[in-house]
Design a protein around this motif. Structure first.
Motif, PDB file in Angstrom:
ATOM      1  N   ARG A  15     -61.628  94.670 -34.546  1.00 38.99           N
ATOM      2  CA  ARG A  15     -62.609  95.530 -33.876  1.00 38.99           C
ATOM      3  C   ARG A  15     -63.848  95.712 -34.739  1.00 38.99           C
ATOM      4  O   ARG A  15     -64.983  95.611 -34.254  1.00 38.99           O
ATOM      5  CB  ARG A  15     -62.007  96.904 -33.548  1.00 38.99           C
ATOM      6  CG  ARG A  15     -60.967  96.911 -32.455  1.00 38.99           C
ATOM      7  CD  ARG A  15     -60.826  98.304 -31.840  1.00 38.99           C
ATOM      8  NE  ARG A  15     -60.703  99.347 -32.837  1.00 38.99           N
ATOM      9  CZ  ARG A  15     -59.572  99.738 -33.391  1.00 38.99           C
ATOM     10  NH1 ARG A  15     -58.428  99.144 -33.064  1.00 38.99           N
ATOM     11  NH2 ARG A  15     -59.540 100.728 -34.288  1.00 38.99           N
ATOM     12  N   GLU A  16     -63.644  95.976 -36.006  1.00 35.94           N
ATOM     13  CA  GLU A  16     -64.778  96.186 -36.898  1.00 35.94           C
ATOM     14  C   GLU A  16     -65.609  94.917 -37.035  1.00 35.94           C
ATOM     15  O   GLU A  16     -66.848  94.975 -37.003  1.00 35.94           O
ATOM     16  CB  GLU A  16     -64.296  96.639 -38.271  1.00 35.94           C
ATOM     17  CG  GLU A  16     -65.448  96.910 -39.244  1.00 35.94           C
ATOM     18  CD  GLU A  16     -64.968  97.338 -40.622  1.00 35.94           C
ATOM     19  OE1 GLU A  16     -65.786  97.868 -41.394  1.00 35.94           O
ATOM     20  OE2 GLU A  16     -63.770  97.133 -40.929  1.00 35.94           O
ATOM     21  N   GLY A  17     -64.949  93.787 -37.183  1.00 36.98           N
ATOM     22  CA  GLY A  17     -65.686  92.530 -37.319  1.00 36.98           C
ATOM     23  C   GLY A  17     -66.529  92.226 -36.095  1.00 36.98           C
ATOM     24  O   GLY A  17     -67.695  91.825 -36.209  1.00 36.98           O
ATOM     25  N   VAL A  18     -65.938  92.413 -34.916  1.00 41.24           N
ATOM     26  CA  VAL A  18     -66.673  92.171 -33.672  1.00 41.24           C
ATOM     27  C   VAL A  18     -67.831  93.157 -33.538  1.00 41.24           C
ATOM     28  O   VAL A  18     -68.953  92.781 -33.150  1.00 41.24           O
ATOM     29  CB  VAL A  18     -65.729  92.268 -32.459  1.00 41.24           C
ATOM     30  CG1 VAL A  18     -66.527  92.225 -31.153  1.00 41.24           C
ATOM     31  CG2 VAL A  18     -64.707  91.137 -32.490  1.00 41.24           C
ATOM     32  N   PHE A 103     -60.256  82.964 -34.850  1.00 39.41           N
ATOM     33  CA  PHE A 103     -61.454  82.339 -34.293  1.00 39.41           C
ATOM     34  C   PHE A 103     -62.628  82.629 -35.216  1.00 39.41           C
ATOM     35  O   PHE A 103     -62.602  83.569 -36.009  1.00 39.41           O
ATOM     36  CB  PHE A 103     -61.743  82.886 -32.898  1.00 39.41           C
ATOM     37  CG  PHE A 103     -61.827  84.384 -32.844  1.00 39.41           C
ATOM     38  CD1 PHE A 103     -63.010  85.053 -33.130  1.00 39.41           C
ATOM     39  CD2 PHE A 103     -60.712  85.142 -32.514  1.00 39.41           C
ATOM     40  CE1 PHE A 103     -63.086  86.431 -33.098  1.00 39.41           C
ATOM     41  CE2 PHE A 103     -60.770  86.525 -32.472  1.00 39.41           C
ATOM     42  CZ  PHE A 103     -61.956  87.168 -32.766  1.00 39.41           C
ATOM     43  N   SER A 104     -63.644  81.818 -35.093  1.00 46.47           N
ATOM     44  CA  SER A 104     -64.857  82.068 -35.874  1.00 46.47           C
ATOM     45  C   SER A 104     -65.756  83.019 -35.090  1.00 46.47           C
ATOM     46  O   SER A 104     -65.797  82.981 -33.855  1.00 46.47           O
ATOM     47  CB  SER A 104     -65.604  80.758 -36.139  1.00 46.47           C
ATOM     48  OG  SER A 104     -66.224  80.272 -34.966  1.00 46.47           O
ATOM     49  N   TYR A 105     -66.468  83.857 -35.801  1.00 46.53           N
ATOM     50  CA  TYR A 105     -67.368  84.789 -35.128  1.00 46.53           C
ATOM     51  C   TYR A 105     -68.544  84.061 -34.487  1.00 46.53           C
ATOM     52  O   TYR A 105     -69.123  84.530 -33.514  1.00 46.53           O
ATOM     53  CB  TYR A 105     -67.833  85.870 -36.095  1.00 46.53           C
ATOM     54  CG  TYR A 105     -66.758  86.892 -36.376  1.00 46.53           C
ATOM     55  CD1 TYR A 105     -66.311  87.740 -35.376  1.00 46.53           C
ATOM     56  CD2 TYR A 105     -66.150  86.985 -37.626  1.00 46.53           C
ATOM     57  CE1 TYR A 105     -65.304  88.662 -35.603  1.00 46.53           C
ATOM     58  CE2 TYR A 105     -65.132  87.908 -37.871  1.00 46.53           C
ATOM     59  CZ  TYR A 105     -64.722  88.739 -36.849  1.00 46.53           C
ATOM     60  OH  TYR A 105     -63.711  89.650 -37.072  1.00 46.53           O
ATOM     61  N   LEU A 108     -67.208  83.088 -31.144  1.00 46.04           N
ATOM     62  CA  LEU A 108     -67.142  84.286 -30.310  1.00 46.04           C
ATOM     63  C   LEU A 108     -68.514  84.632 -29.762  1.00 46.04           C
ATOM     64  O   LEU A 108     -68.664  84.922 -28.567  1.00 46.04           O
ATOM     65  CB  LEU A 108     -66.591  85.461 -31.119  1.00 46.04           C
ATOM     66  CG  LEU A 108     -66.620  86.832 -30.430  1.00 46.04           C
ATOM     67  CD1 LEU A 108     -65.722  86.859 -29.209  1.00 46.04           C
ATOM     68  CD2 LEU A 108     -66.231  87.940 -31.401  1.00 46.04           C
ATOM     69  N   PHE A 109     -69.519  84.591 -30.620  1.00 43.46           N
ATOM     70  CA  PHE A 109     -70.869  84.953 -30.186  1.00 43.46           C
ATOM     71  C   PHE A 109     -71.375  83.991 -29.110  1.00 43.46           C
ATOM     72  O   PHE A 109     -71.998  84.412 -28.128  1.00 43.46           O
ATOM     73  CB  PHE A 109     -71.814  84.953 -31.389  1.00 43.46           C
ATOM     74  CG  PHE A 109     -73.218  85.347 -31.057  1.00 43.46           C
ATOM     75  CD1 PHE A 109     -73.515  86.624 -30.622  1.00 43.46           C
ATOM     76  CD2 PHE A 109     -74.260  84.434 -31.159  1.00 43.46           C
ATOM     77  CE1 PHE A 109     -74.802  86.995 -30.293  1.00 43.46           C
ATOM     78  CE2 PHE A 109     -75.557  84.790 -30.843  1.00 43.46           C
ATOM     79  CZ  PHE A 109     -75.832  86.084 -30.405  1.00 43.46           C
ATOM     80  N   VAL A 110     -71.101  82.687 -29.261  1.00 45.19           N
ATOM     81  CA  VAL A 110     -71.513  81.703 -28.266  1.00 45.19           C
ATOM     82  C   VAL A 110     -70.858  81.993 -26.925  1.00 45.19           C
ATOM     83  O   VAL A 110     -71.505  81.948 -25.872  1.00 45.19           O
ATOM     84  CB  VAL A 110     -71.172  80.276 -28.738  1.00 45.19           C
ATOM     85  CG1 VAL A 110     -71.339  79.275 -27.594  1.00 45.19           C
ATOM     86  CG2 VAL A 110     -72.069  79.872 -29.895  1.00 45.19           C
ATOM     87  N   ARG A 111     -69.561  82.309 -26.942  1.00 45.13           N
ATOM     88  CA  ARG A 111     -68.850  82.604 -25.694  1.00 45.13           C
ATOM     89  C   ARG A 111     -69.405  83.866 -25.032  1.00 45.13           C
ATOM     90  O   ARG A 111     -69.561  83.924 -23.815  1.00 45.13           O
ATOM     91  CB  ARG A 111     -67.357  82.773 -25.979  1.00 45.13           C
ATOM     92  CG  ARG A 111     -66.660  81.538 -26.526  1.00 45.13           C
ATOM     93  CD  ARG A 111     -66.603  80.399 -25.529  1.00 45.13           C
ATOM     94  NE  ARG A 111     -65.896  79.257 -26.076  1.00 45.13           N
ATOM     95  CZ  ARG A 111     -64.600  79.025 -25.895  1.00 45.13           C
ATOM     96  NH1 ARG A 111     -63.869  79.867 -25.180  1.00 45.13           N
ATOM     97  NH2 ARG A 111     -64.032  77.952 -26.407  1.00 45.13           N
ATOM     98  N   VAL A 112     -69.664  84.885 -25.838  1.00 46.49           N
ATOM     99  CA  VAL A 112     -70.197  86.137 -25.293  1.00 46.49           C
ATOM    100  C   VAL A 112     -71.564  85.904 -24.646  1.00 46.49           C
ATOM    101  O   VAL A 112     -71.824  86.362 -23.531  1.00 46.49           O
ATOM    102  CB  VAL A 112     -70.298  87.205 -26.409  1.00 46.49           C
ATOM    103  CG1 VAL A 112     -71.161  88.388 -25.945  1.00 46.49           C
ATOM    104  CG2 VAL A 112     -68.913  87.698 -26.795  1.00 46.49           C
TER     105      VAL A 112
END
Length: 237
Positions: A15-18, A103-105, A108-112
């Motif tokens: 949660r903190e990382g995201v 997963f790599s952040y 994650l950012f690309v998917r978001v």
């Protein structure tokens, strides 16, 4: 407009990382430690949900099913399971995409960003904006789509589609008769590179879409399979 992201995850480190990643990109992030809390925090102002699968009390699958009763907000699953059956369960419960832990952040950012890019437009209060003065309608068979306010009508009755279902249907209706390969569909709608497992994602979304627009989903007449090639939306005869 600031995009509001709700992360439902019982692992505080994730949660903190995201949150740090998304706030660094000017997103507003709300956190929930389980599905029950996440459902309480879900609102019309929520633009995207990042949802863990394995949580105490109520699973991510069940949480997503409850979300779909109230909202078509994009849902990105985070799962520690990499079995195809587990991924399909997530998609069939109403999810739009998934990432397997770890997963790599960056991924994650690309998917978001890809999920948000095609999401419905909301005003600052979280309400849908009024349709533009000159509406643009696309009509084929018994379906009408208003591309200005994202309304879909089947046989004159308005239906509710998720963001990905809407994008797939709109792509088909703009290109009636054209055969789309599974890879072409995935990369056009999800806007990320196609992977081997992405085929199941497309298959589940086509199945869900057929249930909503076809008179007989087991014998589709609108979105038809072209064996060995992909799918096409049938032209008017």
């Amino acid at each position: 407009m600031v995009n509001n992201i709700l992360i439902i995850e019982d692992d505080p480190a994730i949660r903190e990382g995201v949150r740090i990643l998304m706030e660094g990109e000017n997103f507003h992030v709300e956190e929930a430690v389980n599905g029950f809390e996440g459902l309480k925090k879900l609102s019309d102002a929520t633009h995207l949900i990042i949802l863990d699968v394995m949580m105490p009390g109520i699973s991510g699958y069940k949480t997503c099913e409850e979300i779909r009763k109230r909202s078509n907000v994009p849902v990105l699953f985070l799962t520690a399971k990499d079995q195809e059956s587990d991924k399909l369960l997530g998609l069939m419960s109403g999810g739009d995409d998934y990432l397997v832990k770890p997963f790599s952040y960056a991924e994650l950012f690309v998917r978001v960003k890809a999920l948000l890019r095609r999401h419905l437009i909301y005003d600052k209060a979280g309400e849908k904006v009024e349709p533009k003065k000159y509406d643009e309608w696309i009509e084929a068979k018994n379906i009408r789509i208003n591309t200005q306010n994202n309304c879909i009508y089947v046989n004159g009755i308005e239906i509710s589609l998720t963001e990905k279902e809407y994008s797939i249907l709109l792509l088909f209706m703009k290109n009636p008769g054209k055969i789309f390969s599974v890879q072409n569909l995935y990369e056009s709608v999800w806007e990320v590179p196609y992977l081997y497992s992405s085929g199941n994602t497309v298959m589940v979304h086509i199945r869900r879409l057929r249930k909503k627009i076809e008179e007989d989903p087991q014998n589709p007449k609108l979105i038809v399979s072209v064996w060995g090639k992909g799918y096409r939306f049938e032209k008017d005869k």
